[in-house]
Design a protein around this motif. Structure first.
Motif, short mmCIF file in Angstrom:
data_model
loop_
_atom_site.label_atom_id
_atom_site.label_comp_id
_atom_site.label_asym_id
_atom_site.label_seq_id
_atom_site.Cartn_x
_atom_site.Cartn_y
_atom_site.Cartn_z
N PHE A 33 0.84 -1.20 0.00
CA PHE A 33 0.00 0.00 0.00
C PHE A 33 0.87 1.25 0.00
O PHE A 33 0.62 2.19 -0.76
CB PHE A 33 -0.95 0.03 1.21
CG PHE A 33 -1.81 1.26 1.21
CD1 PHE A 33 -2.99 1.29 0.49
CD2 PHE A 33 -1.44 2.40 1.91
CE1 PHE A 33 -3.78 2.43 0.46
CE2 PHE A 33 -2.22 3.53 1.89
CZ PHE A 33 -3.40 3.55 1.17
N ALA A 34 1.89 1.29 0.84
CA ALA A 34 2.76 2.47 0.92
C ALA A 34 3.46 2.73 -0.41
O ALA A 34 3.54 3.87 -0.86
CB ALA A 34 3.79 2.29 2.03
N ILE A 35 3.94 1.68 -1.05
CA ILE A 35 4.61 1.84 -2.35
C ILE A 35 3.64 2.41 -3.37
O ILE A 35 3.97 3.35 -4.11
CB ILE A 35 5.19 0.50 -2.82
CG1 ILE A 35 6.37 0.09 -1.94
CG2 ILE A 35 5.62 0.56 -4.29
CD1 ILE A 35 6.82 -1.34 -2.12
N ALA A 63 -9.15 3.57 -3.83
CA ALA A 63 -9.11 2.57 -4.90
C ALA A 63 -8.08 1.48 -4.60
O ALA A 63 -8.34 0.29 -4.80
CB ALA A 63 -8.81 3.24 -6.24
N ILE A 64 -6.91 1.88 -4.12
CA ILE A 64 -5.87 0.90 -3.78
C ILE A 64 -6.37 -0.03 -2.68
O ILE A 64 -6.22 -1.25 -2.77
CB ILE A 64 -4.57 1.61 -3.34
CG1 ILE A 64 -3.93 2.33 -4.53
CG2 ILE A 64 -3.59 0.63 -2.72
CD1 ILE A 64 -2.83 3.32 -4.13
N THR A 65 -7.00 0.53 -1.67
CA THR A 65 -7.54 -0.28 -0.58
C THR A 65 -8.60 -1.24 -1.10
O THR A 65 -8.61 -2.42 -0.73
CB THR A 65 -8.13 0.61 0.53
OG1 THR A 65 -7.09 1.46 1.02
CG2 THR A 65 -8.71 -0.21 1.66
N LEU A 68 -6.90 -4.06 -3.10
CA LEU A 68 -6.20 -5.00 -2.21
C LEU A 68 -7.19 -5.87 -1.45
O LEU A 68 -6.93 -7.05 -1.22
CB LEU A 68 -5.29 -4.24 -1.25
CG LEU A 68 -4.07 -3.55 -1.88
CD1 LEU A 68 -3.31 -2.76 -0.82
CD2 LEU A 68 -3.17 -4.54 -2.56
N TRP A 69 -8.32 -5.31 -1.06
CA TRP A 69 -9.34 -6.08 -0.37
C TRP A 69 -10.02 -7.07 -1.31
O TRP A 69 -10.21 -8.23 -1.00
CB TRP A 69 -10.35 -5.13 0.26
CG TRP A 69 -11.45 -5.80 1.02
CD1 TRP A 69 -11.36 -6.86 1.88
CD2 TRP A 69 -12.83 -5.44 1.00
NE1 TRP A 69 -12.59 -7.18 2.38
CE2 TRP A 69 -13.51 -6.31 1.87
CE3 TRP A 69 -13.55 -4.46 0.34
CZ2 TRP A 69 -14.88 -6.24 2.07
CZ3 TRP A 69 -14.91 -4.38 0.56
CH2 TRP A 69 -15.56 -5.27 1.42
N TRP A 70 -10.37 -6.58 -2.53
CA TRP A 70 -11.06 -7.41 -3.51
C TRP A 70 -10.20 -8.59 -3.94
O TRP A 70 -10.71 -9.70 -4.15
CB TRP A 70 -11.45 -6.55 -4.70
CG TRP A 70 -12.21 -7.30 -5.75
CD1 TRP A 70 -13.49 -7.76 -5.68
CD2 TRP A 70 -11.71 -7.70 -7.03
NE1 TRP A 70 -13.82 -8.42 -6.85
CE2 TRP A 70 -12.75 -8.38 -7.69
CE3 TRP A 70 -10.50 -7.51 -7.69
CZ2 TRP A 70 -12.60 -8.89 -8.96
CZ3 TRP A 70 -10.36 -8.03 -8.96
CH2 TRP A 70 -11.41 -8.71 -9.58
N THR A 71 -8.90 -8.39 -4.06
CA THR A 71 -8.00 -9.47 -4.48
C THR A 71 -7.63 -10.41 -3.33
O THR A 71 -6.97 -11.42 -3.55
CB THR A 71 -6.69 -8.91 -5.07
OG1 THR A 71 -6.03 -8.10 -4.09
CG2 THR A 71 -6.97 -8.11 -6.32
N GLY A 72 -8.03 -10.07 -2.11
CA GLY A 72 -7.73 -10.91 -0.96
C GLY A 72 -6.37 -10.62 -0.34
O GLY A 72 -5.95 -11.32 0.58
N GLU A 78 -8.71 -6.31 8.43
CA GLU A 78 -7.62 -5.32 8.33
C GLU A 78 -8.15 -3.99 7.82
O GLU A 78 -7.82 -2.93 8.36
CB GLU A 78 -6.52 -5.84 7.41
CG GLU A 78 -5.76 -7.01 7.96
CD GLU A 78 -4.89 -7.69 6.93
OE1 GLU A 78 -3.90 -8.32 7.36
OE2 GLU A 78 -5.17 -7.61 5.73
N VAL A 79 -8.99 -4.04 6.80
CA VAL A 79 -9.56 -2.82 6.25
C VAL A 79 -10.43 -2.14 7.29
O VAL A 79 -10.39 -0.90 7.44
CB VAL A 79 -10.36 -3.12 4.96
CG1 VAL A 79 -11.11 -1.88 4.48
CG2 VAL A 79 -9.43 -3.63 3.86
#
Length: 137
Positions: A33-35, A63-65, A68-72, A78-79
């Motif tokens: 996420f940071a990257i 969108a990034i979150t 990352l959530w959608w892809t598991g 965590e979210v």
């Protein structure tokens, strides 16, 4: 009579390098996420995206979150925890801004803030700042 296995030369070094590789790979996974958000910050610094820079970064972070959530990659738990901490921070910033702790006159004419406002707070470089005129409410 005890038998010992012959030690292969370099076996300890290979095991240490493997352990180092696992550590580095784990740390990089933790930084995804940071990257990505730093990449978005770099892009919005040099490219005009058509909306306010900090609005674009807000959308990019969401969108990034979501991806990352959608892809598991991140779990729902965590979210949820990250969302709860952001809500806590937003509430504290709103309380600080509406109590007059923040000098709203510093915020006027600041061209780098976004147009997104939540609880009377703009999104901008130094965090959330009060929307002029709403701090007195």
């Amino acid at each position: 009579m005890t038998t010992t296995r012959p030690r292969l030369p370099g076996a300890r070094i290979r095991a240490s390098l493997r352990l180092l590789w696992v550590f580095v790979a784990t740390q990089v996974r933790c930084l995804v996420f940071a990257i990505l958000i730093f990449a978005a910050m770099s892009v919005t610094e040099v490219v005009d995206v058509g909306i306010g820079r900090y609005d674009a970064l807000l959308i990019a972070g969401l969108a990034i979150t979501a991806v990352l959530w959608w892809t598991g990659y991140e779990t729902g738990r965590e979210v949820a925890v990250i969302f709860a901490f952001h809500l806590l921070g937003l509430g504290l910033e709103a309380l600080q801004g509406q109590s007059g702790v923040v000098d709203v006159s510093r915020c006027r004419g600041h061209d780098d803030r976004g147009r997104s406002a939540v609880l009377g707070l703009y999104v901008r470089r130094r965090g959330l700042v009060p929307v002029p005129g709403l701090a007195a409410l």
